[in-house]
Design an enzyme around this catalytic site. Structure first.
Site, PDB file in Angstrom:
ATOM      1  N   HIS A 139       0.830  -1.203   0.000  1.00 23.55           N
ATOM      2  CA  HIS A 139       0.000   0.000   0.000  1.00 23.55           C
ATOM      3  C   HIS A 139       0.872   1.263   0.000  1.00 23.55           C
ATOM      4  O   HIS A 139       0.372   2.368  -0.226  1.00 23.55           O
ATOM      5  CB  HIS A 139      -0.914  -0.004   1.223  1.00 23.55           C
ATOM      6  CG  HIS A 139      -2.271   0.586   0.969  1.00 23.55           C
ATOM      7  ND1 HIS A 139      -2.476   1.689   0.144  1.00 23.55           N
ATOM      8  CD2 HIS A 139      -3.504   0.230   1.427  1.00 23.55           C
ATOM      9  CE1 HIS A 139      -3.768   1.972   0.113  1.00 23.55           C
ATOM     10  NE2 HIS A 139      -4.408   1.112   0.879  1.00 23.55           N
TER      11      HIS A 139
ATOM     12  N   ASP B 193      -6.808  -9.850 -18.505  1.00 26.11           N
ATOM     13  CA  ASP B 193      -6.761 -11.005 -19.410  1.00 26.11           C
ATOM     14  C   ASP B 193      -5.312 -11.263 -19.804  1.00 26.11           C
ATOM     15  O   ASP B 193      -4.692 -10.448 -20.490  1.00 26.11           O
ATOM     16  CB  ASP B 193      -7.624 -10.720 -20.639  1.00 26.11           C
ATOM     17  CG  ASP B 193      -7.730 -11.904 -21.589  1.00 26.11           C
ATOM     18  OD1 ASP B 193      -6.986 -12.894 -21.406  1.00 26.11           O
ATOM     19  OD2 ASP B 193      -8.542 -11.847 -22.522  1.00 26.11           O
TER      20      ASP B 193
END
Length: 466
Positions: A160, A395
């Protein structure tokens, strides 16, 4: 379910990014994010391949493709291949991403058919305590899991300190695009690590009372964390939007109505658990990229999140009431709208550091003043939305994920205490909510009739209909 680690290595950038700095200086927003990893888990079915039978050659080719494309994409995401130096900087040493390949004994269908499969997801991400990010720690970690059916699950942990949820999603989509286009440079947008916010150095150390991360901890309950998933399909959200609309907010978003309903239901749970009428403090993470004018592009890396704050209570006799859904939607809209382009602009440039400290202190003081309105205390729940991040578009060349998840159980899941994570469904029309509460409170929430009238509890991901 057995998960066998086959190999572990560091994937380094295929080449050095021209002129990339040896040290990446964190911005003021990066520094005060919790030192945790963001877990994202993407599930891919072998059935999306044109091959009818499981072929180990195809699996090996996909594994090779993943590693090669990751190496290439790290050329542009150079801080992801570095190491945490201290709370101010990342050492961009190109040492690489921690990368693990694992073999899973069951099929995806068998995995999803287990009644407690959510509690097993943590086995599909690198074995690293999510709450621990020590000095010289990895900034990114990946585990690729090969299931017996040929399906794959890619589990990632991203610091983070270098990215928020939107930034982590942009990285995954960039990696997928690079893999999907036969290792060619397939970026629609290159990542931008030139933050508009002041970057930290030893002179930028806000006082303890201006660290917004202290806001959450002071209100958290104690106990053991329980997690449940609540699915809101498109039809349920349509009904919620109709119920949540008003003259003030005539066309509420799906995130607004789902958040508002869960605000109402968790407030009821808290009060039932404590046997008291207590106000409930709500914080909701807001993506400031979309609040800037002009908007910051999605390729901006680092942290661009801020907290909107609201309180569920009535001024009548200083008692909590279960407000109507339209009123909650209005409260949420007002809280989020306060983070506007002027607000974001104040964080930029030379004056950004002073502004950050000022608004941080104001936020903490506002929360504390809310808590002081009653003698019985205050409840707290934090919402964050991963909707519209494009995670279902990742993808790698063999189809889009059939499911995207967070982590339900981990070595240390306290980062999720009193938290709700909203995620897209595969079609993008529904919302799946990951709710983390005290076990006693969850036992009440999962039987809430109003909540269950709009949602499905812990659905099988392979049967999602939205």
């Amino acid at each position: 379910m057995e998960v066998e680690i086959i190999s572990t290595q560091c994937i380094k950038p295929s080449c050095t990014t021209p002129n990339h700095p040896n040290t990446y200086n964190l911005s003021i927003l990066d520094q005060f994010m919790p030192s945790i990893y963001i877990p994202m888990v993407l599930f891919y079915s072998f059935a999306q391949s044109s091959q009818a039978n499981i072929d180990s050659t195809i699996t090996q080719q996909r594994l090779k493709q993943l590693k090669e494309s990751l190496s290439q994409v790290l050329t542009h995401f150079y801080p992801f291949a570095g190491r945490v130096k201290d709370k101010f900087t990342i050492d961009c040493n190109d040492e690489g991403v921690h990368y693990t390949e694992a073999k899973v004994s069951c099929t995806l269908a068998e995995f999803f058919n287990q009644p407690n499969f959510s509690s097993l997801i943590h086995k599909l991400v690198p074995n690293q305590p999510i709450m621990e990010l020590a000095t010289e720690g990895y900034t990114a970690m990946v585990q690729v899991n090969c299931f017996a059916c040929g399906g794959m699950v890619i589990g990632t942990l991203i610091s983070h300190m270098i990215a928020d949820g939107a930034g982590a999603s942009f990285f995954l989509n960039s990696w997928g695009s690079n893999s999907n286009f036969s290792h060619q440079d397939a970026f629609d947008q290159f990542p931008n690590f030139d933050t508009p916010f002041p970057q930290n150095n030893n002179n930028y150390a806000c006082p303890h009372d201006t660290n917004v991360m202290n806001l959450c901890g002071q209100f958290l309950n104690e106990g053991r964390v329980a997690m449940r998933r609540f699915l809101f399909d498109a039809e349920a959200i349509s009904r919620l939007r109709a119920q949540g609309s008003s003259l003030t907010v005539q066309n509420p978003t799906r995130v607004e109505v789902v958040t508002s309903l869960l605000c109402k239901c968790t407030a009821k749970v808290f009060n039932a658990n404590f046997g008291l009428e207590r106000p409930t403090l709500i914080t909701h993470a807001v993506n400031m990229r979309r609040r800037a004018s002009p908007m910051f592009p999605k390729s901006c890396m680092g942290n661009f999140a801020w907290l909107a704050l609201a309180l569920i209570m009535s001024s009548k006799d200083n008692k909590v009431i279960m407000e109507l859904l339209p009123d909650l939607v209005v409260k949420l809209r007002e809280a989020v709208s306060s983070i506007n382009s002027d607000f974001v602009k104040g964080f930029e440039g030379d004056e950004g550091y002073a502004k950050y400290c000022e608004v941080s202190k104001e936020l903490i003081e506002k929360a504390s003043s809310f808590a002081a309105t009653t003698t019985s205390g205050v409840n707290y729940v934090h919402f964050t939305s991963w909707c519209n991040f494009g995670l279902y578009d990742v993808d790698y060349g063999w189809g889009k994920p059939i499911w995207v998840s967070c982590v339900a159980d981990s070595v240390d899941d306290s980062m999720f205490f009193n938290a709700v994570i909203l995620m897209d469904t595969p079609s993008g029309n529904g919302i799946e909510c990951w709710v983390y509460l005290n076990e006693d409170e969850m036992a009440i929430l999962q039987q809430d009739k109003e909540l269950l009238a709009f949602s499905t509890l812990d659905p099988n991901p392979q049967q999602l209909k939205d």
